[in-house]
Design a protein around this motif. Structure first.
Motif, PDB file in Angstrom:
ATOM      1  N   GLY A  15       0.813  -1.206   0.000  1.00  0.00           N
ATOM      2  CA  GLY A  15       0.000   0.000   0.000  1.00  0.00           C
ATOM      3  C   GLY A  15       0.848   1.258   0.000  1.00  0.00           C
ATOM      4  N   ALA A  16       0.213   2.375  -0.350  1.00  0.00           N
ATOM      5  CA  ALA A  16       0.895   3.659  -0.399  1.00  0.00           C
ATOM      6  C   ALA A  16       0.670   4.470   0.876  1.00  0.00           C
ATOM      7  N   SER A  17      -0.521   4.296   1.472  1.00  0.00           N
ATOM      8  CA  SER A  17      -0.843   5.075   2.660  1.00  0.00           C
ATOM      9  C   SER A  17      -1.925   4.362   3.466  1.00  0.00           C
ATOM     10  N   VAL A  18      -2.212   4.914   4.639  1.00  0.00           N
ATOM     11  CA  VAL A  18      -3.290   4.375   5.462  1.00  0.00           C
ATOM     12  C   VAL A  18      -4.386   5.427   5.586  1.00  0.00           C
ATOM     13  N   LEU A  19      -5.613   4.952   5.513  1.00  0.00           N
ATOM     14  CA  LEU A  19      -6.782   5.797   5.693  1.00  0.00           C
ATOM     15  C   LEU A  19      -7.336   5.496   7.069  1.00  0.00           C
ATOM     16  N   VAL A  20      -7.453   6.504   7.903  1.00  0.00           N
ATOM     17  CA  VAL A  20      -7.973   6.339   9.258  1.00  0.00           C
ATOM     18  C   VAL A  20      -9.387   6.905   9.294  1.00  0.00           C
ATOM     19  N   GLU A  21     -10.329   6.070   9.742  1.00  0.00           N
ATOM     20  CA  GLU A  21     -11.710   6.500   9.881  1.00  0.00           C
ATOM     21  C   GLU A  21     -12.140   6.336  11.335  1.00  0.00           C
ATOM     22  N   VAL A  22     -12.860   7.320  11.838  1.00  0.00           N
ATOM     23  CA  VAL A  22     -13.399   7.267  13.190  1.00  0.00           C
ATOM     24  C   VAL A  22     -14.905   7.471  13.084  1.00  0.00           C
TER      25      VAL A  22
ATOM     26  N   ASP B 295       5.297   5.946   3.609  1.00  0.00           N
ATOM     27  CA  ASP B 295       6.704   6.248   3.324  1.00  0.00           C
ATOM     28  C   ASP B 295       7.347   7.113   4.399  1.00  0.00           C
ATOM     29  N   ARG B 296       6.548   7.714   5.247  1.00  0.00           N
ATOM     30  CA  ARG B 296       7.064   8.634   6.269  1.00  0.00           C
ATOM     31  C   ARG B 296       6.790   8.065   7.662  1.00  0.00           C
ATOM     32  N   ASP B 297       7.844   7.881   8.465  1.00  0.00           N
ATOM     33  CA  ASP B 297       7.674   7.415   9.838  1.00  0.00           C
ATOM     34  C   ASP B 297       6.996   8.506  10.653  1.00  0.00           C
ATOM     35  N   GLN B 298       5.915   8.119  11.348  1.00  0.00           N
ATOM     36  CA  GLN B 298       5.172   9.098  12.141  1.00  0.00           C
ATOM     37  C   GLN B 298       4.298   8.396  13.169  1.00  0.00           C
ATOM     38  N   THR B 299       3.849   9.163  14.139  1.00  0.00           N
ATOM     39  CA  THR B 299       2.928   8.683  15.159  1.00  0.00           C
ATOM     40  C   THR B 299       1.664   9.520  15.064  1.00  0.00           C
ATOM     41  N   VAL B 300       0.522   8.846  14.980  1.00  0.00           N
ATOM     42  CA  VAL B 300      -0.763   9.529  14.828  1.00  0.00           C
ATOM     43  C   VAL B 300      -1.584   9.270  16.090  1.00  0.00           C
ATOM     44  N   TYR B 301      -1.963  10.350  16.763  1.00  0.00           N
ATOM     45  CA  TYR B 301      -2.811  10.247  17.953  1.00  0.00           C
ATOM     46  C   TYR B 301      -4.261  10.422  17.506  1.00  0.00           C
TER      47      TYR B 301
ATOM     48  N   ASN C 247      -7.949  10.829  18.469  1.00  0.00           N
ATOM     49  CA  ASN C 247      -8.969  11.206  19.463  1.00  0.00           C
ATOM     50  C   ASN C 247      -8.642  10.803  20.895  1.00  0.00           C
ATOM     51  N   ASP C 248      -7.438  10.896  21.316  1.00  0.00           N
ATOM     52  CA  ASP C 248      -7.037  10.553  22.685  1.00  0.00           C
ATOM     53  C   ASP C 248      -7.423   9.132  23.091  1.00  0.00           C
ATOM     54  N   THR C 249      -7.710   8.254  22.110  1.00  0.00           N
ATOM     55  CA  THR C 249      -8.091   6.884  22.429  1.00  0.00           C
ATOM     56  C   THR C 249      -7.115   5.857  21.867  1.00  0.00           C
ATOM     57  N   ASN C 250      -6.547   6.140  20.702  1.00  0.00           N
ATOM     58  CA  ASN C 250      -5.663   5.203  20.025  1.00  0.00           C
ATOM     59  C   ASN C 250      -4.402   5.913  19.547  1.00  0.00           C
ATOM     60  N   VAL C 251      -3.312   5.155  19.470  1.00  0.00           N
ATOM     61  CA  VAL C 251      -2.064   5.672  18.924  1.00  0.00           C
ATOM     62  C   VAL C 251      -1.637   4.745  17.796  1.00  0.00           C
ATOM     63  N   LEU C 252      -1.559   5.300  16.584  1.00  0.00           N
ATOM     64  CA  LEU C 252      -1.142   4.565  15.400  1.00  0.00           C
ATOM     65  C   LEU C 252       0.295   4.944  15.084  1.00  0.00           C
ATOM     66  N   VAL C 253       1.145   3.942  14.902  1.00  0.00           N
ATOM     67  CA  VAL C 253       2.548   4.181  14.577  1.00  0.00           C
ATOM     68  C   VAL C 253       2.798   3.690  13.160  1.00  0.00           C
ATOM     69  N   ILE C 254       3.468   4.538  12.371  1.00  0.00           N
ATOM     70  CA  ILE C 254       3.871   4.169  11.011  1.00  0.00           C
ATOM     71  C   ILE C 254       5.390   4.171  10.985  1.00  0.00           C
ATOM     72  N   GLU C 255       5.967   2.987  10.730  1.00  0.00           N
ATOM     73  CA  GLU C 255       7.422   2.823  10.694  1.00  0.00           C
ATOM     74  C   GLU C 255       7.799   1.848   9.588  1.00  0.00           C
ATOM     75  N   ASP C 256       8.846   2.170   8.870  1.00  0.00           N
ATOM     76  CA  ASP C 256       9.411   1.256   7.869  1.00  0.00           C
ATOM     77  C   ASP C 256       8.360   0.714   6.898  1.00  0.00           C
ATOM     78  N   GLY C 257       7.425   1.556   6.496  1.00  0.00           N
ATOM     79  CA  GLY C 257       6.422   1.150   5.523  1.00  0.00           C
ATOM     80  C   GLY C 257       5.294   0.299   6.071  1.00  0.00           C
ATOM     81  N   GLU C 258       5.194   0.191   7.388  1.00  0.00           N
ATOM     82  CA  GLU C 258       4.134  -0.584   8.031  1.00  0.00           C
ATOM     83  C   GLU C 258       3.434   0.271   9.079  1.00  0.00           C
ATOM     84  N   ALA C 259       2.184  -0.056   9.353  1.00  0.00           N
ATOM     85  CA  ALA C 259       1.411   0.644  10.376  1.00  0.00           C
ATOM     86  C   ALA C 259       0.936  -0.361  11.412  1.00  0.00           C
ATOM     87  N   TYR C 260       0.903   0.086  12.663  1.00  0.00           N
ATOM     88  CA  TYR C 260       0.372  -0.759  13.724  1.00  0.00           C
ATOM     89  C   TYR C 260      -0.168   0.124  14.836  1.00  0.00           C
ATOM     90  N   MET C 261      -1.106  -0.437  15.595  1.00  0.00           N
ATOM     91  CA  MET C 261      -1.693   0.272  16.722  1.00  0.00           C
ATOM     92  C   MET C 261      -0.836  -0.021  17.950  1.00  0.00           C
TER      93      MET C 261
END
Length: 120
Positions: free
Chosen positions: A30-37, A48-54, A56-70
């Motif tokens: 995949g190229a990116s992740v779509l987050v829906e709440v 492609d970019r390492d980042q941490t997505v917070y 709604n103060d409920t979940n933390v999504l981490v994107i590293e090395d081309g993979e995403a995980y909660m």
């Protein structure tokens, strides 16, 4: 157990292994992740970019090395954390208590309207 039963079980096992191999070889990254709440788009983030997505103060999504995980969630069961890393187009992480869905999309899906079905 009859010989026919053993053959059926072996055949089913071979089919499962073949499908797993086919999936790992032919599934696109995949190229990116779509987050829906709660059914609404929260954001789209590049794999492609390492980042941490917070979220709604409920979940933390981490994107590293081309993979995403909660990495964190305040839900009672924490199943979204145990769903592991995703990177193949179409794979998802779902946190039902917090109504969060993280879906890997490819570049073509990013450009299209997010329509699953049209009824007329």
């Amino acid at each position: 157990m009859k010989k026919a039963d053993v053959r059926l079980i072996l055949f089913a096992g071979i089919v499962c292994v073949a499908l797993l191999i086919w999936r790992s070889v032919f599934q696109e990254a995949g190229a990116s992740v779509l987050v829906e709440v709660d059914g609404e788009t929260y954001g789209t983030y590049s794999l492609d970019r390492d980042q941490t997505v917070y979220i709604n103060d409920t979940n933390v999504l981490v994107i590293e090395d081309g993979e995403a995980y909660m990495s964190e969630a305040d839900c009672p069961d924490g199943l979204c954390i145990s769903q592991g890393h995703i990177s193949a187009s179409g794979t998802m992480i779902v946190c039902l208590p917090n109504r969060v869905v993280v879906r890997v999309i490819d570049a073509e899906t990013e450009d299209e309207d997010d329509v699953d079905i049209v009824a007329g």
